[in-house]
Design a protein around this motif. Sequence first.
Motif, short mmCIF file in Angstrom:
data_model
loop_
_atom_site.label_atom_id
_atom_site.label_comp_id
_atom_site.label_asym_id
_atom_site.label_seq_id
_atom_site.Cartn_x
_atom_site.Cartn_y
_atom_site.Cartn_z
N GLU A 49 -96.96 60.47 48.66
CA GLU A 49 -95.57 60.89 48.40
C GLU A 49 -95.50 61.86 47.23
O GLU A 49 -94.78 62.86 47.28
CB GLU A 49 -94.72 59.64 48.12
N LEU A 50 -96.27 61.58 46.17
CA LEU A 50 -96.30 62.47 45.01
C LEU A 50 -96.88 63.83 45.38
O LEU A 50 -96.36 64.87 44.96
CB LEU A 50 -97.11 61.84 43.89
N LYS A 51 -97.93 63.84 46.19
CA LYS A 51 -98.53 65.11 46.62
C LYS A 51 -97.56 65.90 47.46
O LYS A 51 -97.46 67.13 47.32
CB LYS A 51 -99.81 64.83 47.41
N GLN B 191 -85.71 77.66 38.02
CA GLN B 191 -87.17 77.62 37.93
C GLN B 191 -87.63 76.62 36.88
O GLN B 191 -88.54 75.82 37.11
CB GLN B 191 -87.71 79.02 37.57
N ILE B 192 -87.00 76.67 35.72
CA ILE B 192 -87.39 75.77 34.63
C ILE B 192 -87.16 74.33 35.03
O ILE B 192 -88.01 73.45 34.78
CB ILE B 192 -86.60 76.12 33.35
N SER B 193 -86.03 74.06 35.67
CA SER B 193 -85.74 72.69 36.11
C SER B 193 -86.78 72.20 37.11
O SER B 193 -87.30 71.08 37.01
CB SER B 193 -84.34 72.64 36.73
N LEU B 194 -87.12 73.05 38.11
CA LEU B 194 -88.12 72.67 39.10
C LEU B 194 -89.50 72.55 38.48
O LEU B 194 -90.28 71.66 38.84
CB LEU B 194 -88.15 73.70 40.23
N ARG B 195 -89.81 73.46 37.53
CA ARG B 195 -91.12 73.41 36.88
C ARG B 195 -91.26 72.11 36.09
O ARG B 195 -92.33 71.47 36.10
CB ARG B 195 -91.28 74.61 35.95
N GLU B 196 -90.22 71.71 35.39
CA GLU B 196 -90.27 70.45 34.64
C GLU B 196 -90.45 69.26 35.58
O GLU B 196 -91.20 68.33 35.28
CB GLU B 196 -88.99 70.29 33.81
N GLU B 197 -89.76 69.31 36.72
CA GLU B 197 -89.92 68.22 37.71
C GLU B 197 -91.34 68.20 38.25
O GLU B 197 -91.93 67.13 38.44
CB GLU B 197 -88.92 68.39 38.85
N ILE C 48 -94.06 69.23 36.69
CA ILE C 48 -94.94 68.70 35.64
C ILE C 48 -94.83 67.18 35.58
O ILE C 48 -95.85 66.47 35.44
CB ILE C 48 -94.58 69.34 34.28
N ASN C 49 -93.61 66.66 35.69
CA ASN C 49 -93.44 65.20 35.71
C ASN C 49 -94.13 64.57 36.92
O ASN C 49 -94.72 63.49 36.82
CB ASN C 49 -91.95 64.85 35.72
N THR C 50 -94.06 65.27 38.07
CA THR C 50 -94.73 64.77 39.27
C THR C 50 -96.24 64.75 39.08
O THR C 50 -96.93 63.79 39.44
CB THR C 50 -94.37 65.64 40.48
N VAL C 51 -96.78 65.84 38.49
CA VAL C 51 -98.22 65.90 38.21
C VAL C 51 -98.62 64.81 37.23
O VAL C 51 -99.67 64.16 37.39
CB VAL C 51 -98.60 67.30 37.68
N ASN C 52 -97.79 64.58 36.21
CA ASN C 52 -98.08 63.50 35.25
C ASN C 52 -98.14 62.14 35.94
O ASN C 52 -99.01 61.31 35.63
CB ASN C 52 -97.01 63.47 34.15
N SER C 53 -97.23 61.92 36.88
CA SER C 53 -97.24 60.66 37.63
C SER C 53 -98.52 60.54 38.45
O SER C 53 -99.11 59.46 38.55
CB SER C 53 -96.01 60.58 38.55
N GLU C 54 -98.92 61.65 39.07
CA GLU C 54 -100.17 61.64 39.84
C GLU C 54 -101.37 61.33 38.94
O GLU C 54 -102.27 60.56 39.32
CB GLU C 54 -100.37 62.99 40.53
N ILE C 55 -101.38 61.94 37.76
CA ILE C 55 -102.50 61.72 36.83
C ILE C 55 -102.55 60.25 36.39
O ILE C 55 -103.62 59.64 36.34
CB ILE C 55 -102.36 62.65 35.61
N GLU D 2 -99.18 74.85 34.51
CA GLU D 2 -97.73 74.74 34.67
C GLU D 2 -97.03 74.74 33.33
O GLU D 2 -95.95 75.33 33.18
CB GLU D 2 -97.38 73.46 35.44
N LYS D 3 -97.61 74.10 32.32
CA LYS D 3 -97.01 74.10 30.99
C LYS D 3 -96.98 75.50 30.40
O LYS D 3 -95.99 75.90 29.77
CB LYS D 3 -97.79 73.16 30.06
#
Length: 437
Positions: free
Chosen positions: A26-28, A65-71, A73-80, A189-190
């Motif tokens: 789901e995260l991917k 863009q910034i809003s989606l990019r932050e989301e 990054i949060n998704t990638v953090n959850s995956e990590i 992404e950051k």
Amino acid sequence: MKFVKIVLLLVLTVGFFSARAQSSAELKRRRIELTNELESLKRELQETQNNKKSTFKQLNILKAQISLREEKINTVNSEIRLLSSQINENTNTVHTLQEQLDQLKKEYAAMIVFAYHNQSAYNKLMFVFAAKDFNQAYKRLKYLQQFGNYRERQAQSIQGTQKVLHVKINQLDRTKNEKSNLLQEQQKEKETLGKERNSQVAVAEDLSKQEGALKKQQRALLAQRKKVDQQFASALRREIAEARRKAEAEARAEAQRLAAIAAEKARAENKSAAEIAIAAKPKPIVRKTDSEVLSSTPEAAKLSNDFLGNKGRLPWPVATGQIVQGFGVYYTEGIRNDNQGIDIRTPANSPVRAVFDGEVSNVVDISGTYLVIIRHGKYFTGYLNLRSVSVSSGQKINTRQTIGTAATDPATGETMVHFEVRNVDAVVNPKTWLAPQ
């Protein structure tokens, strides 16, 4: 028993990581969706940068863009975090399997040594014949057979454990590689997010030079939203008044019918004229609340309940879009805005569709674009900034039915749809009613 424990451990591990895999998938999926949306915004931003008159649109795109990019990054953090947990679990499983394998090998080696010292058929026969009776001889013979079978099972356990261990080690390596790739993507992404924020500052500074034009635009937006509120209030008053008129007319007719029955019964019982007059007098009508009035008919009550029952699952008013301004109070260039709905950016000429079954309550021209209000029992949805409409007041509407086409602002080239959800008691956040993208 050790072999059974290994099998149980494997089954539990597979079940645990199966549940984890669903969450990881789901995260991917969401990460890929966010990447596609960001690519779409990037292409649109490149188009607007060629037009110096599109600075307002550039600012909105950069915000999105910034809003989606932050989301993302949060998704990638959850995956990590999920992968880190999987690495820890796999590492513990590998250590457990390695310890079990070492123990199995140790026990198997001891059996081999014992078997070597007792490999002579003569020794085995002497062991059986040395029994004091037939029963003991039979048990010793079964013992020799079970010992041989156990040795075979022990060898199979070693092979099975080695295979499981090999699979887990490979899985651990793949997870570590995946985590490493995600860490690299997270860093990228950051860095991109930092650049986009710098671009947003630059565009905002450019816009500050046009402060007068921006404030004029904001005042026009406030005036437009005030008109929308007035139209909603007017529609609510009209719908409530009509529903109340019908409900009270039906209640009066029912009261008169019951009074006539009571008077006839009093006459049949030869009661006095005064008693007959009292029985013939209709009972006063109980005044209902606005919410009760709008849901007074079975059809309206069902529609209200169905609409409420689909909260969080309603389709979006456009097939493709991103929220560029959410619900609630926000400030632009020091001007306070109170957004009663959400603003959804969508491609030009996008069809606008109803989010649920209902009836068109009003279609009105506001500042050159159309507002469509649809009633769903005691709930109402509003769709603003339509270039054209294909419905009319009083028309029955189905879920996802097209009601018009989104308008594009000629000054900015931006296409947005303003969407609201209200009930008779309050204005609510429309995002909580829509299905997740």
